[in-house]
Motif scaffolding. Sequence first.
Motif, PDB file in Angstrom:
ATOM      1  N   ILE A 107       0.967  -1.091   0.081  1.00  0.00           N
ATOM      2  CA  ILE A 107       0.320  -0.182   0.211  1.00  0.00           C
ATOM      3  C   ILE A 107       1.263   1.115  -0.266  1.00  0.00           C
ATOM      4  O   ILE A 107       0.541   1.776  -0.724  1.00  0.00           O
ATOM      5  CB  ILE A 107      -0.963  -0.061   1.215  1.00  0.00           C
ATOM      6  N   VAL A 108       2.215   0.846   1.069  1.00  0.00           N
ATOM      7  CA  VAL A 108       2.689   2.113   0.705  1.00  0.00           C
ATOM      8  C   VAL A 108       3.619   2.532  -0.449  1.00  0.00           C
ATOM      9  O   VAL A 108       3.167   3.807  -1.329  1.00  0.00           O
ATOM     10  CB  VAL A 108       4.610   2.441   2.409  1.00  0.00           C
ATOM     11  N   SER A 109       4.065   1.338  -1.148  1.00  0.00           N
ATOM     12  CA  SER A 109       4.393   1.362  -2.105  1.00  0.00           C
ATOM     13  C   SER A 109       3.514   1.849  -3.784  1.00  0.00           C
ATOM     14  O   SER A 109       4.005   3.643  -4.269  1.00  0.00           O
ATOM     15  CB  SER A 109       4.608   0.392  -3.389  1.00  0.00           C
ATOM     16  N   GLY A 110       2.110   1.944  -3.401  1.00  0.00           N
ATOM     17  CA  GLY A 110       0.907   2.727  -3.972  1.00  0.00           C
ATOM     18  C   GLY A 110       0.788   4.133  -3.594  1.00  0.00           C
ATOM     19  O   GLY A 110       0.852   4.456  -5.153  1.00  0.00           O
ATOM     20  N   VAL A 111       0.755   4.204  -2.724  1.00  0.00           N
ATOM     21  CA  VAL A 111       0.893   5.441  -2.303  1.00  0.00           C
ATOM     22  C   VAL A 111       1.966   6.471  -2.773  1.00  0.00           C
ATOM     23  O   VAL A 111       1.899   7.787  -3.391  1.00  0.00           O
ATOM     24  CB  VAL A 111       0.743   5.876  -0.684  1.00  0.00           C
ATOM     25  N   LEU A 112       3.484   6.313  -2.707  1.00  0.00           N
ATOM     26  CA  LEU A 112       4.177   6.873  -3.711  1.00  0.00           C
ATOM     27  C   LEU A 112       3.884   6.780  -4.983  1.00  0.00           C
ATOM     28  O   LEU A 112       4.402   7.791  -5.413  1.00  0.00           O
ATOM     29  CB  LEU A 112       5.469   6.110  -3.446  1.00  0.00           C
ATOM     30  N   ALA A 113       3.318   5.824  -5.545  1.00  0.00           N
ATOM     31  CA  ALA A 113       3.805   6.057  -7.128  1.00  0.00           C
ATOM     32  C   ALA A 113       2.203   6.723  -7.594  1.00  0.00           C
ATOM     33  O   ALA A 113       2.949   7.596  -8.683  1.00  0.00           O
ATOM     34  CB  ALA A 113       3.339   4.522  -7.726  1.00  0.00           C
ATOM     35  N   GLY A 114       1.247   7.007  -6.616  1.00  0.00           N
ATOM     36  CA  GLY A 114       0.061   7.457  -6.937  1.00  0.00           C
ATOM     37  C   GLY A 114       1.158   9.455  -6.357  1.00  0.00           C
ATOM     38  O   GLY A 114       0.709  10.125  -7.039  1.00  0.00           O
ATOM     39  N   LEU A 115       1.863   9.790  -5.735  1.00  0.00           N
ATOM     40  CA  LEU A 115       2.254  10.823  -4.960  1.00  0.00           C
ATOM     41  C   LEU A 115       3.554  11.135  -6.680  1.00  0.00           C
ATOM     42  O   LEU A 115       3.507  12.398  -6.927  1.00  0.00           O
ATOM     43  CB  LEU A 115       3.198  10.893  -4.427  1.00  0.00           C
ATOM     44  N   ALA A 116       3.973  10.105  -7.095  1.00  0.00           N
ATOM     45  CA  ALA A 116       4.905  10.280  -8.249  1.00  0.00           C
ATOM     46  C   ALA A 116       3.976  11.248  -9.809  1.00  0.00           C
ATOM     47  O   ALA A 116       3.898  11.773 -10.258  1.00  0.00           O
ATOM     48  CB  ALA A 116       5.401   9.274  -9.046  1.00  0.00           C
ATOM     49  N   GLY A 117       2.491  10.258  -9.612  1.00  0.00           N
ATOM     50  CA  GLY A 117       2.154  11.242 -10.548  1.00  0.00           C
ATOM     51  C   GLY A 117       1.350  12.519 -10.145  1.00  0.00           C
ATOM     52  O   GLY A 117       0.862  12.990 -10.839  1.00  0.00           O
TER      53      GLY A 117
END
Length: 428
Positions: free
Chosen positions: A274-284
């Motif tokens: 989930i943290v991985s997805g959150v960081l990827a979303g921040l990249a977006g």
Amino acid sequence: MTVRDASATVSSDVITAPARPPVRGHVALRMLLIGVLGMALLSLTRIISGADDITSAGALGGTINAAMPIMLAGLGGLWSERAGVANIGLEGQMILGTWFGAEFAFATHSAWMLIVGGLVGGFIGGVLHAVATVGFGVDQIVSGVAINILAPGVAKYLAGIYFNKPKALAAGGGPSQSPQVDVFGPLKWQWASEHLAKIEVHHWFFVSDLAGLLDGVCTSLNTLTIIALLTIPLTWFLLWRTSFGLRLRSCGENPDAAESLGVKVYTLKATAVIVSGVLAGLAGAFLVNFTGIYRENQTAGRGFIGLAAMIFGNWRPLGLAAGSGLFGYTDALQQRQGSTSVHALLIIVGVLLILVGLYQIYRRKPVSAAVALVVGVVVLVLYKITDSIPSQFATYTPQIITLLVLAVASQRLRPPAADGLPWRRRGS
């Protein structure tokens, strides 16, 4: 209490104590030395080739903007894979971050809500991957591919609904892009930038190039960039200096051993994904902040390049940051002057390949040394006999650099032992 598996003789007091890895030299000093040598090589290349743009403030400032989304996506991959779950769905999670970030920012007219929206989009993608892989044991690659296929369709569908309304259309939106949204502007230090620009125009060896780097930093930093940069030391501290990080990394090395010592493997794996997805979303969200709008296919494969940067960095934050800078730099150059600046990079590629060849000779690997030396000489000869390179080649420079770097770095990689391996609790 010790683990029955002899290959993982880890005692319970190790799991409960903060991680204290052995010091492998002065890492910060080595990184600084590598940075100085890299800047010196760039400066020498600029003098030889006459391509002043390769160390200009614009190119180096563009590097920061191009590297940040790659770094954040790669950092998301690092969190997930350190817990033993491969996440190739970073691209799709970034896409969700771009749409949700733009929608939140447009609806509230707040740049801060751009960040919140990006985090929400990435959170949704991370939860999907965690439920599929950790909860139901779905193949991790299949789940990642499914997210990469699903996310563009979801974003396109939602954009067709929310950005196609009269209010959004009147503001410049449409079914494939958002209206202009509120973003974080650069934090300019005007007095510093003016003095650094005066030094840069003299084109002195190293000094002017360093001034160009600092000027690029002064003119490109914004609030979101600073937040992104802070994720590197924060990740390092959490994963390598806390009991939580030791437990999480143990799940990626030997989950059976970790579970036998009381570690909640399922919980930590799901948390990391989930943290991985959150960081990827921040990249977006960073991509939206850079352009000011959401566009369809805005990520352009940066999630996959982030994975390459993570592998280049050997699943460590500082190495990941260096790899992201490399890929961001080549991307910034090809966007600014295309074939002219990229042609000058042939000097650097040739020199580095020759150095790799000499290092392979030292390691007594004659075949690898011969290949590196021959290719390095060919690249330098190619630079000498040509004045430019085809524009098509320049366009794909970041991808080509990615392949070259991974080919060289593959000799020293050490991924987590259980990375990508499905795991279920014994007896379940």
